[in-house]
Scaffold this active site. Sequence first.
Site, PDB file in Angstrom:
ATOM      1  N   HIS A 117     -10.430  -6.238  -2.033  1.00 19.38           N
ATOM      2  CA  HIS A 117     -11.535  -5.775  -1.058  1.00 19.38           C
ATOM      3  C   HIS A 117     -12.432  -5.133  -1.801  1.00 19.38           C
ATOM      4  CE1 HIS A 117      -9.078  -7.302   2.199  1.00 19.38           C
ATOM      5  NE2 HIS A 117      -8.091  -6.713   2.107  1.00 19.38           N
TER       6      HIS A 117
ATOM      7  N   ASN B 227       1.947  -4.937  -3.394  1.00 21.42           N
ATOM      8  CA  ASN B 227       0.671  -5.311  -2.684  1.00 21.42           C
ATOM      9  C   ASN B 227       0.045  -4.238  -2.722  1.00 21.42           C
ATOM     10  OD1 ASN B 227      -1.398  -7.406  -2.330  1.00 21.42           O
ATOM     11  ND2 ASN B 227      -1.277  -6.952  -0.313  1.00 21.42           N
TER      12      ASN B 227
ATOM     13  N   ASP C 271     -12.653 -10.434  -0.552  1.00 18.45           N
ATOM     14  CA  ASP C 271     -13.703 -10.303   0.102  1.00 18.45           C
ATOM     15  C   ASP C 271     -14.615  -9.434  -0.501  1.00 18.45           C
ATOM     16  OD1 ASP C 271     -12.574  -8.162   1.456  1.00 18.45           O
ATOM     17  OD2 ASP C 271     -12.480  -8.942   3.213  1.00 18.45           O
TER      18      ASP C 271
ATOM     19  N   GLU D 270      -6.528 -10.815  -1.455  1.00 24.29           N
ATOM     20  CA  GLU D 270      -7.113 -10.399  -0.134  1.00 24.29           C
ATOM     21  C   GLU D 270      -8.704 -10.328  -0.532  1.00 24.29           C
ATOM     22  OE1 GLU D 270      -5.538  -7.272   2.286  1.00 24.29           O
ATOM     23  OE2 GLU D 270      -3.639  -7.784   1.782  1.00 24.29           O
TER      24      GLU D 270
ATOM     25  N   GLU E 272       0.854  -1.203  -0.024  1.00 29.36           N
ATOM     26  CA  GLU E 272       0.084   0.359   0.019  1.00 29.36           C
ATOM     27  C   GLU E 272       0.714   1.289   0.068  1.00 29.36           C
ATOM     28  OE1 GLU E 272      -2.509  -0.094   3.460  1.00 29.36           O
ATOM     29  OE2 GLU E 272      -3.706  -2.007   2.661  1.00 29.36           O
TER      30      GLU E 272
END
Length: 377
Positions: free
Chosen positions: A251, A212, A283, A281, A167
Site C-alpha cells: 500500500h 503477509n 495501490d 495488495e 500484520e
Amino acid sequence: MLNRRDFLKVSAAVAAISPLSAVRAQSSSSDSSSDVSGANSLRAHAEQHGLLVGCAVAPERLANDAQYAALVAGQINLLVAENAMKWHALRPAPDKFDFTAADAILAFAESHNQKLRGHNLCWHEALPDWFASTVTKANARQTLTKHIETVAGHFAGKLHSWDVVNEAIDPASPRPDGLRVSPWLELAGEDYIELAFRTARQADPKALLTYNDYGIELDTPKHVDKRAKVLALVQRLHASGIIDAVGVQSHLSAGDDVSGTGLRDFVRELRGMGLQVFITELDVNTQKAQGTVADRDAEVARIYREYLTHMLAEPNVTAALTWGITDRYTWLNSPRYARPDGQRQRPLPFDADYKPTSAFFAERAALDSRPAAAGRL
Ligand code: XIL
C-alpha cells in the site's frame, strides 16, 4: 453479505462470461484507441512471462456488476477475497461457519481458470462481534485451531496460497521481537503464529503458506526496522519448515521513493531461504497529493512502474496483486482516506468507468519487463 440469490447470480455471471465476450475495455486520454482485452490484457502479458497477476475482489460485485465481473475475468489470473474470507465474514456465531460468499469467489475463479489466494486465517482486525465476549485465555488456542482446521480444510487443495497470519509485527510494540500486542498474542500466547502455520499446513498441505505484512516496502527508518523484525519472524518460521512465502502488501503513497535497495535485499534473502514473495495488495494513496488529476495519475503510474519493475526483476517474486481492479471500488475512497477536496482517488489499473488508467499501462509494461531468465512458474 452474499445471499443465496446473489450466489446463483455469480454462477450465472460465470456462465455468461467467456474471455472473448469480455467487455472490451477502451482506454481513455492518451491511449484512446487501444483495446486492452484478450492478448492486450494484464492476464495475457503476465502469462507470457509465467507470472500471476491478481486483484482483490468482492463476491457481491461479481454477482451484481457485469462489467466488473468481465474485467476480473479478462484481466486477472489470481484472485483474493478483499473481505469475504476474513473471520467476521465466515463466522456469524462462535459455532457457525458460512462459506456462501467465499465459495462464490472460488466458483468464479475455477470457471475462469484463475487461481485463488486465501486472506486471511489470523489477524487482529475483522474479528466478529462475538469474539471479545467469547474468546478467553482458556479457549483462544482451541478457537484459533478450530477456525483454521475448518476454513483451510474447507478449501483444501483448491487454493494457490493462504495468508496464514496477517500484520503480526508492529514497530510500536514494546516487545524486542516487535510482535504486535494483539488479542491473539495476549490470549493465545507468543507462539500463536507457529500454531496457526502448523495447523494450516496440516489442514491444507498444498496451499503456499504466507506471512503477509505492510510498511516494509521503503528505506525509511520505520520501514527498515519493521522489515528486519518481519525477517526475523520469517526466519523463525522457516527454521520450523512451516512457511513458503512472504506477502508484501505494497500500500504505497504518492511521493514514496521506491528506488531503495532494502526491499530488494530482503527479497533476495528470502530467495536464499527458498521462499516466494507475492506483492499482495498494491495501490497508491493520493489522499494528500497536489496537482491536477493528470499529475496525480502520472505519479500513481510512476510508482507502479518503478516498484513493479524492481520487484519483478527478482525471480522469487511470482505474483503481483492490486487491492481491487477499478477505482469505482477501492477502500481508499472510504472516509478514512478521502481527499479533502472530495475528489475520488484513482489508485488502480481501471478507473471508475472501467477504462484503463496510466497505472494499467505501467503495470503491463512492468510485467513485460520480467527478465526471461527469471523462469516460468
Ligand atoms: C481492507 C478492505 O479493503 C476494506 O474493505 C475493509 O473495510 C478493511 O480491510 N491490509 C489488509 C486488508 O490485509 O485485509 C485490508 O483490507 C487493507 C489493509
